[in-house]
Scaffold this motif. Sequence first.
Motif, PDB file in Angstrom:
ATOM      1  N   TYR A 147     149.264   9.007  -4.539  1.00 23.06           N
ATOM      2  CA  TYR A 147     148.552  10.065  -5.387  1.00 23.06           C
ATOM      3  C   TYR A 147     148.260   9.570  -6.713  1.00 23.06           C
ATOM      4  N   ASN A 148     146.906   9.515  -6.952  1.00 27.36           N
ATOM      5  CA  ASN A 148     146.421   8.935  -8.365  1.00 27.36           C
ATOM      6  C   ASN A 148     145.417  10.010  -9.208  1.00 27.36           C
ATOM      7  N   PRO A 149     145.859  10.833  -9.983  1.00 31.00           N
ATOM      8  CA  PRO A 149     144.806  11.836 -10.450  1.00 31.00           C
ATOM      9  C   PRO A 149     143.775  11.230 -11.171  1.00 31.00           C
ATOM     10  N   LYS A 150     143.657  10.005 -11.770  1.00 30.25           N
ATOM     11  CA  LYS A 150     142.646   9.582 -12.317  1.00 30.25           C
ATOM     12  C   LYS A 150     141.378   9.157 -11.249  1.00 30.25           C
ATOM     13  N   ASN A 151     142.061   8.906 -10.213  1.00 31.53           N
ATOM     14  CA  ASN A 151     140.941   8.416  -9.238  1.00 31.53           C
ATOM     15  C   ASN A 151     140.521   9.598  -8.568  1.00 31.53           C
ATOM     16  N   ILE A 152     140.983  10.700  -8.521  1.00 30.70           N
ATOM     17  CA  ILE A 152     140.445  11.966  -8.183  1.00 30.70           C
ATOM     18  C   ILE A 152     139.465  12.490  -9.013  1.00 30.70           C
ATOM     19  N   VAL A 153     139.852  12.288 -10.343  1.00 31.46           N
ATOM     20  CA  VAL A 153     138.876  12.715 -11.247  1.00 31.46           C
ATOM     21  C   VAL A 153     137.528  11.974 -11.267  1.00 31.46           C
ATOM     22  N   ASN A 154     137.740  10.662 -11.048  1.00 31.44           N
ATOM     23  CA  ASN A 154     136.641   9.673 -10.809  1.00 31.44           C
ATOM     24  C   ASN A 154     135.788   9.914  -9.682  1.00 31.44           C
ATOM     25  N   VAL A 155     136.324  10.419  -8.571  1.00 35.41           N
ATOM     26  CA  VAL A 155     135.453  10.930  -7.321  1.00 35.41           C
ATOM     27  C   VAL A 155     134.730  12.097  -7.670  1.00 35.41           C
ATOM     28  N   VAL A 156     135.261  13.079  -8.417  1.00 31.20           N
ATOM     29  CA  VAL A 156     134.470  14.241  -8.685  1.00 31.20           C
ATOM     30  C   VAL A 156     133.262  14.010  -9.677  1.00 31.20           C
ATOM     31  N   LEU A 204     138.454  16.616   0.179  1.00 33.38           N
ATOM     32  CA  LEU A 204     138.821  17.764   0.827  1.00 33.38           C
ATOM     33  C   LEU A 204     139.398  17.712   2.199  1.00 33.38           C
ATOM     34  N   LYS A 205     139.200  16.674   3.085  1.00 36.44           N
ATOM     35  CA  LYS A 205     140.054  16.622   4.031  1.00 36.44           C
ATOM     36  C   LYS A 205     141.237  15.860   4.058  1.00 36.44           C
ATOM     37  N   SER A 206     141.570  15.302   2.909  1.00 41.36           N
ATOM     38  CA  SER A 206     142.683  14.373   2.891  1.00 41.36           C
ATOM     39  C   SER A 206     144.108  15.218   2.465  1.00 41.36           C
ATOM     40  N   ASP A 207     145.267  14.476   2.621  1.00 36.40           N
ATOM     41  CA  ASP A 207     146.399  14.963   2.355  1.00 36.40           C
ATOM     42  C   ASP A 207     146.374  14.964   0.638  1.00 36.40           C
ATOM     43  N   THR A 208     145.716  13.894   0.116  1.00 38.65           N
ATOM     44  CA  THR A 208     145.924  13.642  -1.257  1.00 38.65           C
ATOM     45  C   THR A 208     145.888  14.744  -2.289  1.00 38.65           C
ATOM     46  N   ILE A 209     145.101  15.760  -1.960  1.00 34.82           N
ATOM     47  CA  ILE A 209     144.872  16.929  -3.186  1.00 34.82           C
ATOM     48  C   ILE A 209     146.116  17.843  -3.194  1.00 34.82           C
ATOM     49  N   TRP A 210     146.990  17.638  -2.033  1.00 35.57           N
ATOM     50  CA  TRP A 210     148.151  18.501  -1.688  1.00 35.57           C
ATOM     51  C   TRP A 210     149.421  17.881  -2.455  1.00 35.57           C
ATOM     52  N   TYR A 211     149.263  16.920  -3.064  1.00 35.36           N
ATOM     53  CA  TYR A 211     150.457  16.119  -3.574  1.00 35.36           C
ATOM     54  C   TYR A 211     150.694  16.569  -4.917  1.00 35.36           C
ATOM     55  N   GLY A 260     147.444  19.942   4.317  1.00 37.75           N
ATOM     56  CA  GLY A 260     146.519  21.080   4.312  1.00 37.75           C
ATOM     57  C   GLY A 260     146.531  22.203   5.132  1.00 37.75           C
ATOM     58  N   ARG A 261     147.192  21.891   6.512  1.00 37.70           N
ATOM     59  CA  ARG A 261     147.557  22.879   7.382  1.00 37.70           C
ATOM     60  C   ARG A 261     148.685  23.531   6.849  1.00 37.70           C
TER      61      ARG A 261
END
Length: 231
Positions: A39-48, A60-67, A107-108
């Motif tokens: 999990y890398n919050p910087k990368n998530i911010v960059n994507v958005v 949105l499909k990934s496990d990443t946002i749930w960490y 996600g599930r």
Amino acid sequence: MGKYFDELEKDYRIKEGLKACMNCGVCTAVCPAAEFYKYNPKNIVNVVARKDDAEIEELLKSDTIWYCGECMSCVTRCPRGNAPGLVVMALRKLSMKTGLYLNSEKGRQQYVLVKDLCTNILEHGYCIYPRNFDYAHHPEFGTVGEWTNNNLDEIHRRLGSNLDGDGPGGLRKIPQESLDQLKKIFDVTGATELMDKIFADAADEAEKRGLSQDEYFEEVYHADNGHHLNQ
């Protein structure tokens, strides 16, 4: 811009949390989740921030946002005033609204949280209600947990917690009037609608797998693909 970013932009958390990232990585350095998970919050911010719908859809499909643990350590350290934790919250809501959360294991597992945690809040006024915290689902609690389950009332009597009792005290019975107000908050904020969707999605998924609701709950609860930790 595309449909996913357009939807994200309507969320106040994007307005509050996404300003001008300079890729310093401080948010990732201070993030407890990044220490243990992939999990890398910087990368998530960059994507958005790139507003690329294909990349956002993958998030949105990934496990990443749930960490993310939503501790907001990132907010306190960002020199530009970004809040990656808020960005993640907005992504999570959109993932559930669109049904894309069903593509990931974590996600599930939101079904488990909604069914247990949110139901506890609405029915009892507590996130964790002792009578619903059973040893069978928490074997890591060990023999102490099993003994606690079997002697719950006596333990709380000795501790003076007033479990399910009237008047003041920890774990007291919450008046119905207060529970009704909590339900109104859920209704007004859209939480009830989102919960209903997750319950409906779970029912559909259980039917597809030929499972009962209880069997689906157990399957989701115990799922672990073994690829979450940052090793």
